[in-house]
Each structure stands twice: as structure tokens, then as C-alpha cells.
Enzyme design. Sequence first.
Site, PDB file in Angstrom:
ATOM      1  N   ASP A 192      93.070 -69.352  14.370  1.00 38.87           N
ATOM      2  CA  ASP A 192      93.068 -69.758  12.969  1.00 38.87           C
ATOM      3  C   ASP A 192      93.791 -68.695  12.140  1.00 38.87           C
ATOM      4  O   ASP A 192      93.530 -67.494  12.287  1.00 38.87           O
ATOM      5  CB  ASP A 192      91.620 -69.902  12.509  1.00 38.87           C
ATOM      6  CG  ASP A 192      91.494 -70.260  11.055  1.00 38.87           C
ATOM      7  OD1 ASP A 192      91.810 -71.402  10.708  1.00 38.87           O
ATOM      8  OD2 ASP A 192      91.090 -69.383  10.270  1.00 38.87           O
ATOM      9  N   GLU A 194      98.086 -70.845  13.814  1.00 36.95           N
ATOM     10  CA  GLU A 194      98.671 -71.169  12.520  1.00 36.95           C
ATOM     11  C   GLU A 194      99.460 -69.962  12.018  1.00 36.95           C
ATOM     12  O   GLU A 194      98.870 -68.972  11.590  1.00 36.95           O
ATOM     13  CB  GLU A 194      97.568 -71.516  11.520  1.00 36.95           C
ATOM     14  CG  GLU A 194      96.789 -72.762  11.877  1.00 36.95           C
ATOM     15  CD  GLU A 194      95.643 -72.989  10.928  1.00 36.95           C
ATOM     16  OE1 GLU A 194      95.586 -74.068  10.310  1.00 36.95           O
ATOM     17  OE2 GLU A 194      94.803 -72.085  10.785  1.00 36.95           O
TER      18      GLU A 194
END
Length: 897
Positions: free
Chosen positions: A547, A576
Site C-alpha cells: 500500500d 501503489e
Amino acid sequence: MKVIKRLTAALLALALCIGLMGSNVHTFTAKAADLVLKVHYHRTDEKYDGWDVWLWEAGKDGAGYPFAKENGEMVATKVITPGTSSVGFIVRTASWTKDVNEDQFIDISEMISGTVHVYIESGVKGYTKKYGDDAVIGVKVSNAGYENGVVTVTMTGEPEDDYNKIFKVKDKNGEIPVSKVAKVSPTVFKLTLSKEFEGAGTYYVTFDNTDYRINIPNVYSTESFETEFTYEGKDLGAAWTKESTTFKVWAPTADELSVNLYKSGDDGSDDRTETLPMKKGEKGVWSVTKTGDLNGTYYTYTVSVGGNTAEVCDPYARTTGANGKRAMVIDLDSTDPEGWEKDKDPNYDMPVNDMIIYELQIRDLSSSNSSGIKNKRRYLGLIETGTKTSNGVASTGLDHIKELGITHLHILPFYDFGSIDENNSLATFNWGYDPVNYNVPEGSFSTEPRKGEVRVKEVKQMVKGLHDNGISVVMDVVYNHVYNGAEFCFNQLVPGYFSRIDDNGRYSNGSGCGNDTASERSMVRKYIVDSVNYWADEYHIDGFRFDLVGLIDTQTINEIIETVHEKHPNVIFYGEGWTMSTDLTKDNVTLTTQVNSREVPKMAFFSDDMRDTLKGSVFSKTSLGYVSGLTGVTDKLTSYYMADPNWTDEPTQMIQYASCHDNNTLIDRITSSTPDASREEQIAMNNLAAAIYHTAQGIPFMQAGEEMLRTKVDADGSFNSNSYNAPDKVNQLKWYDLENEEYMKVFNYYKGLIAFRKAHSALRMSDHAEIVKSMKRLTGTDDNVIAIEISGDANNEISDGIVVIFNPNKSETEVKLPDGSWSICVDKDNAGVKKLGSAKGSVKVPGISAMVLVKGNTGAGKNRAPFVTAALACLGGLLLIAAGVFGFKRSKNKKAD
């Protein structure tokens, strides 16, 4: 959760910052001498339901403060800690819709006590400040900083008294003599100390009987601190044997440390059995050994730093009691399921571009009654087989996933997170992007969260069950921030070490969750590297999705990958890579963003380029994408399809997708932006998007339920675009939909696309040069139509060539084909490896549809999983080599005769 390369990242991170936000609402009663902040909020629509104000004092965590009516106005009240000079604020909803999309700060440096009123108008940046009748305004310390034996004090005004006598400096041991005071300006003074500060303690400057903390700029990140206190041992935590347990914890700034032993893991229960003082050793590591078998004993640490004492969990805890307050000593081998020593990734040798990733939240799979799963919302629910919808026509759960054909199951966070009360786990839903104990399985998914060993056993059972069914396991990890920066156990043991904190004592907030992890510091890096390796070693995890990995430095990520691959070369890494603003504590640090992809060659990144071009920006409900009518993007989309965005040209680094847990589901997003389209047209747009990313070069990724038109609808009938804390009814996979032919047709279409991709290796090239050589765009097509020919020589392709055609227009199009006879395998309604029809010379493609044609072998009857095909190819090669060697030996022996 951002200054960004794209506007999207700022808002995306908001969707991912869960748990910490939306809870923790506070109210206070003021005392006479308090400093009280009253925030007045006005909306022209007078609709205040769901709105509050998130307030945080500089350098501290925040909380939500509710508005209540006072004299006809909506007012939130907070009592301010003495010495505070600035308070941050965000007016927001519980789901983190912001009134003004940025952090703002209220300057109260002049306030001594009394009330200060701040007036905020909805949608307008800034505020108006007014003093109450009781306000006491005067001179106080605005900021105090330290460097090289000098404390620089900035005042809110010019002191009236002799500046040589008004300041004192102290630490936990008492006053530190000031040898000289220099007046730089009427409000700035430099205090030269008789000796420099020792280590990274807590220091204060006292003015007018009030203590103000002195900010020491990133002392933890200095070379001297890193050299003196970087510990490289692999034994932090509780190391158990039947004969004894050794406790070790890194806390170089602590004054005292002890370990508390408990009978139970229930926080607050009065069942402590013993407290053992710990001894400080090399590199700031404290330790103690207790003889006897402590398996199942719970424990905490009590730490004293700079006069403050706290009882905290072990950062290296392997399991805990309910809600993660007490760690537990555990015999990990006793939690292994039968056959665990032989368990391995079923797709061990699979190239990354052969993988097909399916993203799932544990509760979503089984919470609906239509799932037929007994262990609802639990780890064990993921591995139940033989489950079907109520009428028995469709498989659910694991059987559905297997039938779909995916290779890797990406599971949303299942480390211990803070937003759910594990003693009442069914009451609240949360995705879990709010870490509390990184190395502990989340208890709310366990059948018995109060027993530390049960959650460990059940995660291992889940992993092995998925492996036994041919599915690899990817763990979603969130090392970029924690649930609560000030309360995180690491930050209590070594105050502020784990987080990025600026010279004013403010937590960096690029994540949007109140704090950013200082991964550039050696012991934070070690902690993250150790944690990922632990999950790979102990739980056989096959991949990690990071993340907001753009907040983590590249050195840390490369070290993770290198160390994990030493024992587990199969493990995949992706995340990400959005570019965000964060306050780094060291110079020359490179962050793991898309634009820095070449610095982390074994890390893949989500392609927001493909996502937003396909369906429109995820942050606009009405903008169109290629499949829904956006024109002028065929060149861009072709580049993305060939795994060549502007940040990488390596197909092994590009995650191709149209939807994930964040934002609207694919069909909801399409429906929102095409209100005049028919249901049939909207489903066609959905399928066209799927056909594009499932046949694209790169690594295909899909959200669970996309294959059956998953929708997330709130009680008011609106689509939920940020369902992190929405109830099960919104988030659950609605298996009953598969009893409807409309949904089953879409499922079969996705299943066919996956089967076709598996059969044709030309769709799975891993080398940019080969893609450039083997793929070309066909000319002469109608506007907005894309047609691409893929060579049969590419990547050991079984056919003599493939043509893919994408027609987003409502009208039919005709495309001229390369020479030869072509078999249609994918059309508007069907997909797979079986021949649906033939074409020669040209082919007509219906509106809003994809068509894929193959010359020669379609793959029918030969739809082996890619790794099996590769294994057979290798076996054939080995046999040929063996035959050659045997022939050589015979020839040699014959000559010898």
C-alpha cells in the site's frame, strides 16, 4: 492519504487511510484556566449531518470533534494542551470527504488561556479568528529547536523581563545550565548550553512556568546515532524454547525497561504473574531470560523514557490476545497444519506475466447468506469447497475462484489492525489499512480472537488450503503508516523513531492517515525487512502488495526483495507507486514511485494510466473512458496495452487493471458516467474493459466480483466509492446474482478471457524488445477502433498469430485482416479457446465489443496452465539434450572399442 505526479494520488490515499480516521470522536469539558478552541462551521445548505472537524495539536495525533448547536451556530470544542502554538484542522465526514481538500493550521501562539473562536465557511479556504472575553493573550514560546549545543527559542512577542533570566532548559534529570543567552531579535533568542544534549532524549525549555518541548531535528537519522545504535541481530522479540524464553527489545533511549508476564491476553484483566527487569546491552537492545516453558504466556513491556512511562506491546510480537494489547509467547511449530513442511507455492516457477491476480477481502467472500459458506467472515471460510448458491446452479467461494481460473489470490490486510473490536468483530466492517501489530494475524477473522495461537493456526490452514487448490497467496501490507503514530508501540519504546516528524514536531502526513513511516532509518528498515521475511518464512506467503509504496524508500524495498528471494525466489512484489509529498528525515533518499521504477526492477506497479483511460478518472463520477465513449485516446491506450506507459517499458513492472477495492466498482463507475446508456450497453462496456486488460501485455489484476458485475450500493441507493467501513451488505459478494443469466454470462466471459490468456503465451511477453518486434497496430480502422496484430513467433506462441480488435463505438465496424484464415475466439458475448467462427480478408465487429482472432492453433484441448506448458517444454528440451549426450557417449565408446 499529497503533492503528486497526478491529482489522483492525493485522493486515492484518502480512500486507503482507514481505521485511524472516522473513529475516535472526542468531547471535552473545559476548566477555568484552560485554553479552549471553539470551531464554528457554517454551511449554506444547513446540512450538517455526518460532518465534524478533525483537530490535531502540532506533533500529536488527531481526533474527530463533533459539532453541536451553540447560540444557533454549529460549534466544535477542544481544550488545548498548554504550550501548543498551532492546531491543524480538516472539516470532513466519517468517510473522509473533505470540505476543503488540504490540511490547514490555526495559529494560537499568542494565547495563554481562555477561549479563541475560529469561524470556517464551507468550501472556503482559511478562517477568521476572534478572542473570547476571557482570552488571556501574552508572550509565550512559539517554537524551540536545538542544534550543536544551542537552543533557539522563538517567542510570540518580546518578553518584558530580563531575557538572561527568563529561560531554563531541562531534561528528565533536571536543569541543564545555560552558559549564554543571545538576543537575535526582539522575539528570537539563542541559548548556549554548558554541555550538549546526550543522545535522543526528551528536552524542554521553560518560560513563565510552562514547559515547551525542544525539537531536535532528526537526531535519529544522524550518522552518529545510526552507527551507535543499529542492531543487526535476528533475535528481537520473544525467542521460545521449552526450557526458557529470551525477551529482547530495541530501545536505546529508554531509561528503564521491564517485561510483564500475564495469564491472559485480555487487556485490563488483573492477572499479572511477574515483572522482570531487563538489562541494556549492545546497540541499545534490552534483554532478559526466563527459565521454564512459557508457551501461551502473554506479556508486555513497561518502558520509561524522559520521565514518561508506558506499557506497550512488543513490536516483534508473533501473536497477541484480543485487540493486540498483549503479546504472547508461542511455540510456532505447534501451530503448523498437517503437511506444512511440504507445503509450497503451487505456481512456484510461473513467470510473473503468466500470473492472474484476484483481489479479495476475507469477509466479502462469505458474509452473504447466499455464499453457502459455514465459516462466514473467517480465514477458514476461504478454503471451504463444495459450496453453491441456494438453487445449486452456481459454485461460490473457493470453487468459484478456481473455476474462474486465476492463479494468485491477493488478500486485503490480515495483519493485526486497529479499526475493529476483536471481541465484537461482527459489529464493524473495515478493510484494515490501519496497522497495529505488523507480525500478528488479525483476530477478527479468527474463530477465537482471545487465543493467540488460534489466529496463527488458522492463517496457516488458509494458506495451505489455497495452495492445495492451486492458488498462490498475496498479502496486502501497509508499512507506510500506522493506526496511531503516538500510540504505536515502536514510537513509545523509542519516541518518534518510527515516524517522519518535522522540525516543528509535526508528523509528516503524505499518507493522509496522520503519520508517515521513516523507512530511511536503519532500524525502521530492519523492522520492515524482518517483517516481510517473517511472513514469507513462517506463513509461506507467495507475494506482497505494498500500500502506498511511494512513501517507502527504494533501498528498503530492494533489501526486502533481495532477502526474501534468497529463500523464496518465487515471491512477487507490487504496489501503489503514486508520487506523494512526505517529510524525509535524510538527504538523497529515493522513494519507490512509478517514475523511479528503474531503481526497483523487481517491483511492479499499478497502472493508473490503463485504469483511468479505460473507464475514466476514478475521482470523477461522470468523466468518460475509452469503453464508455471517450475519443482521442487510441494512441495512449495502445501504448498502455503494449505495457509502455511513460514511467516504464518493462511488462514485468506493469499491473494492468480496471478496478480494485478503492473507488467505484467497474460496473458502478460505468453506470454513473453513462446514465443514458442501456443496461445491455453498460455490460458490454464492462466486458470490453475486461477484454482489453486481460489480453494486454503486463500482469492482469481484477477486483473480486468484477466477473459478476459486482456493485456496492448504499441504503439510499447511491453507489459507494469508498466502502472501507461500509457494512457487509454493501461490501459482500452477492452470490445470488449468479442465479441470474445476465450475471452468469459475464462470469463465463471472464472465465473465457482467462482461459484464452493462459493458452496463448504471445499475450504474456516479459521483454520490451520482443513486444516491439512482435506487435503492430493495424491501419485503416474507423475512428476510436484499435486493431493489433501479434506475431506467432512471439514468446513460444502456439498459434501462427493473433489479432485483437477493440470497438468502443456503438456502431459496427469492419476491419481488414492480415492474410490467411482466422478463427474467432472472443466476440461480444463469448470468450475462450474454442472456435466461434471464421474470417478471411476482413471481419465485422459489433459495437461496444472486443474481437480476438487466431490463425492456426486456438489452444482448444491444450489449455494447460502456463507453468505446465513451460515445464513440458523444458522436459522436452532435457530429453533432447539427454539424447544428444547419450549419442555422444555411444559414439565415444564405439571409438574406444
